[in-house]
Enzyme design. Structure first.
Site, PDB file in Angstrom:
ATOM      1  N   LEU A 143       0.819  -1.221   0.000  1.00 11.69           N
ATOM      2  CA  LEU A 143       0.000   0.000   0.000  1.00 11.69           C
ATOM      3  C   LEU A 143       0.853   1.272   0.000  1.00 11.69           C
ATOM      4  O   LEU A 143       1.725   1.448   0.853  1.00 11.69           O
ATOM      5  CB  LEU A 143      -0.911  -0.007   1.237  1.00 11.69           C
ATOM      6  CG  LEU A 143      -1.859   1.191   1.357  1.00 11.69           C
ATOM      7  CD1 LEU A 143      -2.866   1.208   0.229  1.00 11.69           C
ATOM      8  CD2 LEU A 143      -2.544   1.184   2.707  1.00 11.69           C
ATOM      9  N   ASP A 144       0.585   2.162  -0.946  1.00  6.36           N
ATOM     10  CA  ASP A 144       1.214   3.488  -1.005  1.00  6.36           C
ATOM     11  C   ASP A 144       2.734   3.414  -1.037  1.00  6.36           C
ATOM     12  O   ASP A 144       3.422   4.311  -0.556  1.00  6.36           O
ATOM     13  CB  ASP A 144       0.766   4.352   0.199  1.00  6.36           C
ATOM     14  CG  ASP A 144      -0.740   4.582   0.190  1.00  6.36           C
ATOM     15  OD1 ASP A 144      -1.323   4.567  -0.903  1.00  6.36           O
ATOM     16  OD2 ASP A 144      -1.314   4.762   1.272  1.00  6.36           O
ATOM     17  N   ASP A 145       3.246   2.339  -1.630  1.00  2.86           N
ATOM     18  CA  ASP A 145       4.693   2.158  -1.618  1.00  2.86           C
ATOM     19  C   ASP A 145       5.292   2.101  -3.024  1.00  2.86           C
ATOM     20  O   ASP A 145       6.490   1.977  -3.185  1.00  2.86           O
ATOM     21  CB  ASP A 145       5.030   0.871  -0.853  1.00  2.86           C
ATOM     22  CG  ASP A 145       6.504   0.759  -0.564  1.00  2.86           C
ATOM     23  OD1 ASP A 145       7.040   1.700   0.053  1.00  2.86           O
ATOM     24  OD2 ASP A 145       7.124  -0.233  -0.981  1.00  2.86           O
TER      25      ASP A 145
END
Lengths: 286, 286, 286, 286
Positions: free
Chosen positions: B229-231
């Site tokens: 996530l969000d990486d």
């Protein structure tokens, strides 16, 4: 924005209640003062009222008495006040390590009369900037800090800062963590420049972290120092654009200019009594 | 910067070796092509060479053959190439939830010919934007997603995206996490807009997190989606200034404009074959 | 920053005199009002005092009476006041030509409740945006303007704007010059977006002028319209970076996003009663 | 971005023709050089090709011979080349008046190794900065300039600049106009910092002009000096936000930081052979 001579600048905060603006303005008007600037803020969630108010004192009143009277008045309203006399130039100490860009920048701005303060001395855990400090005619004290010597070093730092009468300490890229007891004993505000856009990349080597993550902007953050690393109330932040072409060395070089301007702006706001820290945040009346 | 008709745009990368610039330019020249733009980058640490090169094809050669020949040539040099024919307009699907600002912004830019693509359809876990999609003449499919139904919903999403021939999926404020298997099965790039300056404030409710921390700038980040996530690799980021006067609602409102411009820019760069993701980062030939 | 229900927002200005802050705050407090925001400015050179003050009305008083009483009070202090009731949504007309980006942007922001107004109608010297206006459910009137027909066209424009009750006219890339008599007859403020960083590149084709001069930033300027072309008081300006790689077409494309955001911000500030034009300048209480 | 040792950096331009990228890259490759960076630009309207190319020289060739051979080769293609050897540090002279912010900033950056040059001396029409120059260990020559003495003063300036071997002259807030004959005789590039966003507010007292016009952004522009005042090719520009609260003194103070960063960036790009002036514009390979 520079205040002219003979003004008082008060920063107030306390529980919100009706009529606070009218009461403070009325008090000043009745005593013959003239409000030059007034700015308010309400934190609706927490029910806190904040005000920065600057006024020309009545000609027949001396400023310290006026200050004390206003402090007593606002205390009677349940508010805390920090009141600056425009003629007073707070004494500021710098703490530095090896990097010299914020050091030179602050001192040159001070010499160019951009910062309303007296720089009273420089503390460093390295001897490197001693000659430059001397060139500026400023006291420089080298206090090495090692893991074992930290408590002694901090005691010596406190001693010097008190001797110099420092009312504000600016960490101009000082690369050591200040302990909780140090901050408590010092009892004066400490402003730090962190070379990242906090809360991203707290801790050590933020430009290396930023480079590794591949961000497209790098930042700098000036904040008050608390016992928790890189967690204090943020005063000012700014960023600049970087790309895949920039290695870590480029980020460091580009970041320098950012660090200088962000730190100088934060110090300037603090010295003009524009910054009120409360909880984890600040109100900045810019 | 818009490419004129009849050009090829190649994005290459592979192990660095001497003479790569000369070899690719020489190959194109010998076949009668004319290089319009060429940009290179070397990641010195990892020894990787990157190039974006755009050229007008020789008049006596058709573009697909030219593309295949160039792909074979670069493969012989040990490089991977993604080659776009300027006449080709990739098919793009949007995934949305309830927020409509990025949705309208992308579609209006597309209609204004700012985005070189075909928007082929809209998927949503909510029915709210169905009418607006219809008003634009675009297919809209509502696929509810609940905890239990997620695998089925993702299968249905994949089905639709394939049916539409989507070559790029843009999450225009789609508020569900895509699973690793979904991304693997899809096999097409997915661009997301996260409403913070990553890596600060990853995860849910970033404007609330930002407000709580008292930051002085808020940001938006467009990135490729990975299973974490969000990486994913960051394509573009931007920030705007906020102050103590701005509540969470203000941050959300101010952030909208930022999200629109950051996402549109990232999608535009992707469509012009300017973005090369490698490892956790991107090279953006802007 | 959005005002909650049942507030009054006054913009005042007049000759500076001691005690103005105390007097206005005192008046409100005595009548049981509660000041939510107050911001002052003094133009020291010209001796003018400016104030924006927002307060919650006393519960036992209706807003229009409160407004009238405050207006009478400030008039007695020699000040002019423009007072907005928070429940009132000013009627706004758009004037457009062919370019549709500011047109869509303003209407979508209005529909997203970012702009506190009622868009009452669209005037255009071209028929192009008629369908789009209809799709939004907005009245659209096409009034062609030629050199010979301008006086008649302006009379027809005035007629429509009055019919719609327009309190503000926004030129959303309207490519005709409004005459002095038109502005005088209209008697309502007119906001224009000029696609350059005024005063650089006033007049026609600013992006072409900018490209020719080789500037490294292009800008957009929102200003009140006066009888002198591109010379009215500036409300807001912003810029973006360009390089030698950008042709005129690129400047136009990049400029669009800037024009949208600068115009929307200026209109928003005007609607929140934050902008006071005086002489060639504005005071913006943001 | 810093070039490592033993590279050549060539800036080329000339009439566009097919195969230029291939030819220059091929020439370097055949001689055993390794291209580190290459960037091209085509001015389509004027049919001009521009290139910046940096390469590591073959180990068995000395750099000056390589430079001369490359210059001869590109001349044979009809192109003009300016070729920098990475080990060479151009000699730079500063011209200053009374303001010292750009003076200190450039010298401190140079001492911090941010600028790849040798600062060889300071010329001033005022004696004020003499002590500071001496403190930095730099030659300082005071040459007063009055209306009558200008030709003599310029002759003396030329004499000193030649004596110092200045290859670049930087006007670090030098408040005198250089004559056309001076520039012609000098024969070296001159970079000036103008304290406005050109072409707005050319000429004297730009901050006063900006304040009078009520702009919301102020700027700074670094440009090559030509015989026409404030009209030379622009290298770099930047702006910062101001408001009605800022008087002329504030604009001057805020502008200082901008002037420093814009001038330093322009000088840095020039020193890295990234800037090519042609006609009224520049190509900046950043």
């Amino acid at each position: 924005m520079a205040a002219s001579a003979d003004t008082l600048i008060a920063l107030l905060h306390g529980p919100d209640q009706p009529g606070l603006v009218a009461k403070t303005a009325g008090w000043i008007f009745e005593r013959g003062g003239n409000i030059l600037h007034a700015d308010q803020h309400r934190d609706m969630e927490q029910g806190v009222f904040f005000q920065r108010i600057e006024w020309a004192s009545p000609p027949d009143e001396d400023l310290p008495s006026e200050r004390d009277a206003f402090a007593a008045f606002t205390a009677s309203l349940g508010m805390k006040a920090r009141i600056l006399l425009s003629g007073h130039r707070p004494r500021v100490a710098l703490m530095v390590s090896r990097a010299d860009h914020c050091f030179h920048d602050l001192i040159l701005r001070w010499k160019a009369r951009e910062l309303r303060c007296e720089i009273c001395g420089i503390l460093s855990n390295h001897p490197d900037l001693g000659d430059a400090a001397q060139g500026y005619g400023l006291p420089f004290v080298h206090i090495p800090v090692t893991r074992g010597s930290k408590p002694d070093a901090e005691a010596e730092q406190i001693h010097r800062l008190r001797q110099w009468g420092a009312e504000l300490v600016v960490l101009a890229r000082y690369m050591q963590i200040l302990s909780g007891p140090f901050l408590e004993t010092l009892g004066a505000p400490v402003i730090n420049i962190h070379h990242s856009f906090l809360p991203a990349f707290a801790g050590a080597r933020p430009y290396h972290q930023a480079h590794e993550r591949g961000v497209k902007l790098i930042g700098a953050t000036a904040h008050y120092v608390t016992a928790i690393l890189d967690d204090g109330p943020i005063i000012h932040q700014d960023v600049i654009r970087v790309s895949h072409r920039h290695g870590v060395e480029d980020l460091i070089r580009k970041g320098r200019h950012l660090e200088k301007s962000v730190l100088a702006q934060a110090v300037n706001w603090h010295l003009e009594n524009r910054v009120l820290a409360y909880g984890a945040k600040t109100v900045v009346f810019d």
